[in-house]
Design a protein around this motif. Structure first.
Motif, PDB file in Angstrom:
ATOM      1  N   UNK A 113       0.863  -1.178   0.000  1.00  0.00           N
ATOM      2  CA  UNK A 113       0.000   0.000   0.000  1.00  0.00           C
ATOM      3  C   UNK A 113       0.899   1.226   0.000  1.00  0.00           C
ATOM      4  N   UNK A 114       0.367   2.326  -0.515  1.00  0.00           N
ATOM      5  CA  UNK A 114       1.166   3.537  -0.672  1.00  0.00           C
ATOM      6  C   UNK A 114       1.133   4.367   0.604  1.00  0.00           C
ATOM      7  N   UNK A 115       2.322   4.833   1.016  1.00  0.00           N
ATOM      8  CA  UNK A 115       2.437   5.673   2.196  1.00  0.00           C
ATOM      9  C   UNK A 115       2.300   7.145   1.852  1.00  0.00           C
ATOM     10  N   UNK A 116       1.279   7.785   2.381  1.00  0.00           N
ATOM     11  CA  UNK A 116       1.080   9.210   2.108  1.00  0.00           C
ATOM     12  C   UNK A 116       2.147  10.066   2.771  1.00  0.00           C
ATOM     13  N   UNK A 117       2.631   9.651   3.926  1.00  0.00           N
ATOM     14  CA  UNK A 117       3.673  10.411   4.624  1.00  0.00           C
ATOM     15  C   UNK A 117       5.040  10.197   3.985  1.00  0.00           C
ATOM     16  N   UNK A 118       5.360   8.958   3.671  1.00  0.00           N
ATOM     17  CA  UNK A 118       6.693   8.625   3.161  1.00  0.00           C
ATOM     18  C   UNK A 118       6.796   8.740   1.645  1.00  0.00           C
ATOM     19  N   UNK A 119       5.637   8.831   0.970  1.00  0.00           N
ATOM     20  CA  UNK A 119       5.593   8.925  -0.491  1.00  0.00           C
ATOM     21  C   UNK A 119       6.250   7.715  -1.152  1.00  0.00           C
ATOM     22  N   UNK A 120       6.008   6.546  -0.567  1.00  0.00           N
ATOM     23  CA  UNK A 120       6.510   5.298  -1.139  1.00  0.00           C
ATOM     24  C   UNK A 120       5.641   4.146  -0.692  1.00  0.00           C
ATOM     25  N   UNK A 121       5.751   3.032  -1.425  1.00  0.00           N
ATOM     26  CA  UNK A 121       4.999   1.839  -1.073  1.00  0.00           C
ATOM     27  C   UNK A 121       5.626   1.138   0.127  1.00  0.00           C
ATOM     28  N   UNK A 122       4.770   0.476   0.904  1.00  0.00           N
ATOM     29  CA  UNK A 122       5.223  -0.383   1.996  1.00  0.00           C
ATOM     30  C   UNK A 122       4.493  -1.715   1.888  1.00  0.00           C
ATOM     31  N   UNK A 123       5.232  -2.801   2.076  1.00  0.00           N
ATOM     32  CA  UNK A 123       4.629  -4.132   2.028  1.00  0.00           C
ATOM     33  C   UNK A 123       3.906  -4.412   3.339  1.00  0.00           C
ATOM     34  N   UNK A 124       2.658  -4.848   3.228  1.00  0.00           N
ATOM     35  CA  UNK A 124       1.858  -5.088   4.427  1.00  0.00           C
ATOM     36  C   UNK A 124       1.299  -6.502   4.510  1.00  0.00           C
ATOM     37  N   UNK A 125       1.590  -7.358   3.530  1.00  0.00           N
ATOM     38  CA  UNK A 125       1.335  -8.798   3.594  1.00  0.00           C
ATOM     39  C   UNK A 125       2.573  -9.482   3.051  1.00  0.00           C
TER      40      UNK A 125
END
Length: 268
Positions: free
Chosen positions: A199-211
């Protein structure tokens, strides 16, 4: 310590041999759920998970739910079962849904991780990825599969399936809106981390894996940082995902994302 067995099964020796010979009547997977700590409604979540997963998989839950002194939520509380070196003995898999991020005792944290390194499968939900982060050891982080020290604000998350052919992700939508959840920041992905959704991080401006799935020593680990609130925990998409992840970690999930014969739910 609160220890709850859900449901209760009485199996004699003859019955065990009989069940082992008939895959359609396989004995339930013995699941230890460890829960409690800071910031979440674990009193209700333990029942949501136990009931929701039992409706999908042939499992028997033992639930250890501990908070702090006088029942107050405390991120520094040490769950009593972890004081024993063989704390995971007798269980097929451990489901971690806990939030004890303030613990600094390295020996204690390493003792939690060791049975998984030695082969006991694990399911890591939400704040389990932030638990034990204050301790000066990487063993729990290696077990989880990632290092994460913080999360973004609670909001709707658009979850994107990046591994639709993986058995755990069979049946998971290519995109799914996870309402009112926290996106944990991936600060380090350890070497055996396999991403399954982002999912995309609005604060970090990058994707983060969450599964994801992970291998720690000889133990197989399924993880998701989703599940802050009861709305997510209760969602059939979430429960289906965790059921597949649990089965995968135990080697009981087919390539088509279905339970191996005998490990479908026995509930009618």
């Amino acid at each position: 310590m609160k220890a709850i067995l859900l449901p209760l099964f009485a199996l004699g020796i003859a019955a065990v041999f009989s069940l082992a010979a008939d895959p359609a009547s396989a004995p339930p997977l013995k699941v230890l759920m460890v829960t409690g700590g800071c910031c979440h409604d674990y009193e209700n979540q333990k029942m949501i998970l136990a009931e929701g997963l039992s409706a999908r998989v042939n499992v028997e839950f033992t639930v250890i739910h501990e908070e702090g002194p006088d029942g107050k939520k405390d991120k520094t509380h040490k769950v009593s079962i972890y004081e024993k070196a063989d704390w995971a003995k007798g269980y097929d898999v451990v489901l971690h849904n806990e939030c004890f991020g303030g613990i600094t005792d390295v020996e204690f944290v390493n003792r939690i991780a060791k049975p998984h390194h030695d082969g006991v499968p694990a399911v890591m939900l939400h704040c389990s990825a932030h638990s034990y982060r204050a301790a000066a050891t990487d063993e729990w982080r290696k077990c989880v599969g990632q290092t994460s020290m913080s999360h973004e604000k609670n909001r709707d998350l658009t979850v994107k399936n990046v591994a639709p052919e993986h058995p755990v992700m069979k049946g998971f939508p290519m995109e799914w809106v996870n309402k009112k959840d926290e996106l944990y920041k991936n600060e380090k992905l350890w070497e055996n981390f396999v991403p399954l959704a982002k999912a995309y991080g609005e604060d970090t401006k990058q994707d983060h894996f969450l599964i994801w799935v992970n291998t720690y020593g000889t133990g197989k680990v399924f993880g998701t940082t989703m599940g802050h609130g009861n709305e997510t925990m209760s969602d059939p998409v979430f429960l289906d995902l965790v059921a597949r992840g649990l089965l995968w970690s135990c080697g009981k999930l087919t390539d088509e994302g279905k339970p191996v014969a005998g490990y479908e739910s026995k509930q009618k």
